[in-house]
Write a protein that holds these residues in place. Structure first.
Motif, PDB file in Angstrom:
ATOM      1  N   ASP A 129       0.795  -1.338  -0.046  1.00  0.00           N
ATOM      2  CA  ASP A 129       0.015   0.126  -0.057  1.00  0.00           C
ATOM      3  C   ASP A 129       0.984   1.224  -0.073  1.00  0.00           C
ATOM      4  OD1 ASP A 129      -1.724   2.003   0.268  1.00  0.00           O
ATOM      5  OD2 ASP A 129      -2.479   1.338   2.130  1.00  0.00           O
ATOM      6  N   PRO A 130       0.961   1.944  -1.120  1.00  0.00           N
ATOM      7  CA  PRO A 130       1.759   3.145  -1.099  1.00  0.00           C
ATOM      8  C   PRO A 130       1.619   4.269  -0.328  1.00  0.00           C
ATOM      9  CG  PRO A 130       0.129   3.228  -3.051  1.00  0.00           C
ATOM     10  CD  PRO A 130      -0.025   1.828  -2.220  1.00  0.00           C
ATOM     11  N   ASP A 131       0.433   4.247   0.380  1.00  0.00           N
ATOM     12  CA  ASP A 131      -0.170   5.169   1.319  1.00  0.00           C
ATOM     13  C   ASP A 131       0.585   5.130   2.884  1.00  0.00           C
ATOM     14  OD1 ASP A 131      -1.466   6.349  -0.607  1.00  0.00           O
ATOM     15  OD2 ASP A 131      -3.658   5.945   0.202  1.00  0.00           O
ATOM     16  N   VAL A 132       1.078   3.815   3.100  1.00  0.00           N
ATOM     17  CA  VAL A 132       1.723   3.367   4.333  1.00  0.00           C
ATOM     18  C   VAL A 132       2.945   2.858   4.307  1.00  0.00           C
ATOM     19  CG1 VAL A 132      -0.703   3.090   5.545  1.00  0.00           C
ATOM     20  CG2 VAL A 132       0.458   1.194   4.354  1.00  0.00           C
ATOM     21  N   ARG A 133       3.741   2.747   3.113  1.00  0.00           N
ATOM     22  CA  ARG A 133       4.974   2.624   2.908  1.00  0.00           C
ATOM     23  C   ARG A 133       5.889   3.649   3.793  1.00  0.00           C
ATOM     24  NH1 ARG A 133       4.977   1.693  -3.011  1.00  0.00           N
ATOM     25  NH2 ARG A 133       4.108  -0.175  -3.465  1.00  0.00           N
ATOM     26  N   ALA A 134       7.067   3.256   4.033  1.00  0.00           N
ATOM     27  CA  ALA A 134       7.907   4.178   4.900  1.00  0.00           C
ATOM     28  C   ALA A 134       8.563   5.343   3.882  1.00  0.00           C
ATOM     29  CB  ALA A 134       9.047   3.412   5.439  1.00  0.00           C
ATOM     30  N   GLY A 135       8.076   6.396   4.194  1.00  0.00           N
ATOM     31  CA  GLY A 135       8.539   7.692   3.493  1.00  0.00           C
ATOM     32  C   GLY A 135       8.967   8.722   4.382  1.00  0.00           C
ATOM     33  N   ALA A 136       8.210  10.000   4.153  1.00  0.00           N
ATOM     34  CA  ALA A 136       8.357  11.020   5.074  1.00  0.00           C
ATOM     35  C   ALA A 136       7.862  10.675   6.339  1.00  0.00           C
ATOM     36  CB  ALA A 136       7.495  12.168   4.515  1.00  0.00           C
ATOM     37  N   ALA A 144      10.580   2.051  11.767  1.00  0.00           N
ATOM     38  CA  ALA A 144      11.120   3.111  12.154  1.00  0.00           C
ATOM     39  C   ALA A 144      12.313   3.033  12.784  1.00  0.00           C
ATOM     40  CB  ALA A 144      10.173   3.680  13.554  1.00  0.00           C
ATOM     41  N   GLY A 145      12.750   1.772  13.419  1.00  0.00           N
ATOM     42  CA  GLY A 145      14.053   1.429  13.935  1.00  0.00           C
ATOM     43  C   GLY A 145      15.303   1.557  12.892  1.00  0.00           C
ATOM     44  N   GLU A 146      14.866   1.477  11.620  1.00  0.00           N
ATOM     45  CA  GLU A 146      15.669   1.530  10.730  1.00  0.00           C
ATOM     46  C   GLU A 146      16.180   2.759  10.131  1.00  0.00           C
ATOM     47  OE1 GLU A 146      14.104  -0.908   7.494  1.00  0.00           O
ATOM     48  OE2 GLU A 146      13.860  -2.665   8.812  1.00  0.00           O
ATOM     49  N   ARG A 147      15.656   3.836  10.565  1.00  0.00           N
ATOM     50  CA  ARG A 147      15.834   5.287  10.263  1.00  0.00           C
ATOM     51  C   ARG A 147      17.008   5.882  10.800  1.00  0.00           C
ATOM     52  NH1 ARG A 147      11.761   6.640   6.276  1.00  0.00           N
ATOM     53  NH2 ARG A 147      11.008   8.504   6.994  1.00  0.00           N
ATOM     54  N   ARG A 148      17.676   6.678  10.309  1.00  0.00           N
ATOM     55  CA  ARG A 148      19.030   6.958  10.761  1.00  0.00           C
ATOM     56  C   ARG A 148      19.120   8.743  10.409  1.00  0.00           C
ATOM     57  NH1 ARG A 148      18.640   3.276  12.793  1.00  0.00           N
ATOM     58  NH2 ARG A 148      20.248   1.308  12.997  1.00  0.00           N
ATOM     59  N   GLY A 149      19.690   9.297  11.163  1.00  0.00           N
ATOM     60  CA  GLY A 149      20.016  10.961  10.641  1.00  0.00           C
ATOM     61  C   GLY A 149      18.724  11.506  10.724  1.00  0.00           C
ATOM     62  N   PHE A 150      18.772  12.610   9.684  1.00  0.00           N
ATOM     63  CA  PHE A 150      17.565  13.257   9.747  1.00  0.00           C
ATOM     64  C   PHE A 150      16.261  12.803   9.758  1.00  0.00           C
ATOM     65  CE2 PHE A 150      14.401  16.015   7.324  1.00  0.00           C
ATOM     66  CZ  PHE A 150      14.418  17.238   8.123  1.00  0.00           C
ATOM     67  N   ALA A 152      15.608   9.911  11.043  1.00  0.00           N
ATOM     68  CA  ALA A 152      15.088   9.518  12.196  1.00  0.00           C
ATOM     69  C   ALA A 152      14.432  10.737  13.139  1.00  0.00           C
ATOM     70  CB  ALA A 152      16.468   8.805  12.906  1.00  0.00           C
ATOM     71  N   TRP A 153      15.032  11.799  13.027  1.00  0.00           N
ATOM     72  CA  TRP A 153      14.474  13.049  13.962  1.00  0.00           C
ATOM     73  C   TRP A 153      13.103  13.306  13.336  1.00  0.00           C
ATOM     74  CZ3 TRP A 153      12.647  17.603  12.394  1.00  0.00           C
ATOM     75  CH2 TRP A 153      12.262  18.580  13.500  1.00  0.00           C
ATOM     76  N   VAL A 154      12.905  13.100  12.265  1.00  0.00           N
ATOM     77  CA  VAL A 154      11.510  13.381  11.683  1.00  0.00           C
ATOM     78  C   VAL A 154      10.494  12.267  12.224  1.00  0.00           C
ATOM     79  CG1 VAL A 154      10.100  13.293   9.763  1.00  0.00           C
ATOM     80  CG2 VAL A 154      12.118  14.326   9.458  1.00  0.00           C
ATOM     81  N   THR A 155      11.053  11.061  12.230  1.00  0.00           N
ATOM     82  CA  THR A 155      10.135   9.768  12.731  1.00  0.00           C
ATOM     83  C   THR A 155      10.094  10.236  14.246  1.00  0.00           C
ATOM     84  OG1 THR A 155      11.112   8.468  10.931  1.00  0.00           O
ATOM     85  CG2 THR A 155       9.807   7.335  12.962  1.00  0.00           C
ATOM     86  N   ARG A 156      10.914  10.612  15.063  1.00  0.00           N
ATOM     87  CA  ARG A 156      10.744  11.038  16.468  1.00  0.00           C
ATOM     88  C   ARG A 156       9.702  11.844  16.696  1.00  0.00           C
ATOM     89  NH1 ARG A 156      16.221  10.498  16.649  1.00  0.00           N
ATOM     90  NH2 ARG A 156      16.646  12.759  16.897  1.00  0.00           N
ATOM     91  N   HIS A 157       9.481  12.846  15.711  1.00  0.00           N
ATOM     92  CA  HIS A 157       8.737  13.850  16.090  1.00  0.00           C
ATOM     93  C   HIS A 157       7.366  14.092  15.007  1.00  0.00           C
ATOM     94  CE1 HIS A 157      11.538  15.481  18.737  1.00  0.00           C
ATOM     95  NE2 HIS A 157      12.618  15.487  17.739  1.00  0.00           N
ATOM     96  N   GLN A 158       7.159  12.825  14.437  1.00  0.00           N
ATOM     97  CA  GLN A 158       6.163  13.001  13.365  1.00  0.00           C
ATOM     98  C   GLN A 158       4.719  13.097  13.772  1.00  0.00           C
ATOM     99  OE1 GLN A 158       6.298   8.839  11.217  1.00  0.00           O
ATOM    100  NE2 GLN A 158       5.726   7.775  13.038  1.00  0.00           N
ATOM    101  N   ALA A 159       4.444  13.012  14.865  1.00  0.00           N
ATOM    102  CA  ALA A 159       3.212  13.276  15.296  1.00  0.00           C
ATOM    103  C   ALA A 159       2.905  14.759  15.340  1.00  0.00           C
ATOM    104  CB  ALA A 159       2.875  12.560  16.594  1.00  0.00           C
ATOM    105  N   ALA A 160       4.013  15.476  15.955  1.00  0.00           N
ATOM    106  CA  ALA A 160       3.979  16.777  15.798  1.00  0.00           C
ATOM    107  C   ALA A 160       4.032  17.488  14.428  1.00  0.00           C
ATOM    108  CB  ALA A 160       4.946  17.581  16.793  1.00  0.00           C
ATOM    109  N   LEU A 161       4.664  16.724  13.754  1.00  0.00           N
ATOM    110  CA  LEU A 161       5.096  17.419  12.371  1.00  0.00           C
ATOM    111  C   LEU A 161       4.108  17.151  11.454  1.00  0.00           C
ATOM    112  CD1 LEU A 161       8.780  16.633  11.847  1.00  0.00           C
ATOM    113  CD2 LEU A 161       7.678  18.693  12.351  1.00  0.00           C
TER     114      LEU A 161
END
Length: 339
Positions: A129-136, A144-150, A152-161
């Motif tokens: 499903d392209p609507d829930v694939r890992a992206g922004a 989420a555990g595979e994210r690195r750098g910027f 990872a920062w976005v994922t940490r704050h994705q609810a607020a963003l």
């Protein structure tokens, strides 16, 4: 799988489909959509006339939110055309889709159909499903555990963003559509490109002819930001934060569409504001069902699910956004703890 195809087998679905069909709820409603298109064209013409009449006025920025609504409603119209709710004829559907999508909203109709097909075939499937694939955004803690750098920062704050990110979604859709049309093998590629170009020339030409440069930049910023926000708050509530099914559940057509979807409780005003997307369960079960029939199908589907012990989720709009944000927050929890 086309936008109009529906599962023919699976526990309970055939019985439900038979009842829906016997009630005439799958019949196209072309005249309903003629009225919708006419109202949107009149609204567009009035906005253009106002910009020409009061050119170079900062007061014209007040039209940007109105045009964001009109643009999004044209998007809803293209969505319904793509699902063959207006006409079952493939050629006519494509022509109408190109006019409502490429020409009036500047979005590639073929790109959207391909993306939306994949979503309808496997809703909330993290791989297909392209609507829930890992992206922004990321919707699964493992991803989420595979994210690195910027990222990872976005994922940490994705609810607020989440809502701020929607402000650039319209631009992202325009870019994705253009990139799609530039590829070889796109059906009706020439028509797609010409109509996208006409939209861009008409839009930019109108702004340059009626506004100063600072006014035009402000107008585009407001228009596109609100269009992206409107699209996001319309499409996101239907699935975000809903379950990811196991293989056995996903194989059942009724469970695949009902358990991954969420309806929004509201009035006919909400029906109009969200283009019928508040009836996400009925829409996913019967994609070719015309928008005005979704409200009529709801009690039938809800009672059928109750009789079969299938969870039917319906919540107020604010509760749906809260659930989606909680899910995004939970997905990023592991990255926040790891800091």
């Amino acid at each position: 799988m086309s936008l109009t195809s529906s599962p023919q087998h699976g526990t309970g679905y055939g019985d439900l489909a038979r009842e829906i069909r016997e009630r005439g709820l799958l019949a196209p409603r072309p005249w309903f959509y003629v009225k919708v298109a006419a109202l949107l064209l009149v609204a567009t013409a009035l906005a253009v006339a106002a910009m020409v009449r009061w050119r170079d006025s900062w007061a014209l920025l007040a039209l940007a939110p109105a045009l964001a609504v009109v643009s999004t409603q044209f998007g809803f119209l293209g969505h319904d055309v793509g699902h063959r709710q207006v006409t079952r004829d493939p050629r006519r559907s494509r022509i109408l889709g190109l006019l409502s999508g490429n020409l009036m909203t500047g979005l590639s109709y073929d790109w959207w159909v391909a993306k939306h097909n994949a979503h309808h075939a496997h809703p909330n499937d993290l791989e297909t499903d392209p609507d829930v694939r890992a992206g922004a955004l990321v919707f699964d803690a493992r991803q989420a555990g595979e994210r690195r750098g910027f990222a990872a920062w976005v994922t940490r704050h994705q609810a607020a963003l989440f809502f701020p990110m929607l402000l650039v979604e319209a631009v992202n859709l325009h870019v994705s559509g253009v990139r799609h049309v530039l590829r070889r093998g796109v059906p009706w590629r020439g028509a797609e490109a010409i109509l996208l170009a006409l939209h861009a020339v008409g839009y930019v030409g109108l702004l340059l002819a009626t506004l100063t440069w600072p006014q035009a930049l402000a107008f585009v910023s407001i228009h596109k930001a609100l269009q992206g926000l409107y699209l996001g708050v319309s499409f996101a509530p239907g699935h975000k934060g809903m379950p990811v099914l196991d293989g056995e559940q996903a194989a059942d057509p009724l469970l695949r569409q009902v358990m991954t979807s969420r309806n929004l409780r509201g009035s006919r005003v909400l029906d109009t504001a969200l283009g019928g997307l508040n009836y996400q369960i009925e829409h996913h079960l019967f994609p070719s069902m015309p928008r005005p029939h979704l409200r009529l199908a709801q009690p039938v589907v809800r009672e059928f699910c109750r009789s079969r012990g299938v969870t039917y989720t319906e919540v107020p709009p604010l509760a749906s956004y809260a659930a989606g944000l909680r899910h995004l927050q939970a997905v990023g929890a592991g990255l926040r703890k790891a800091r």
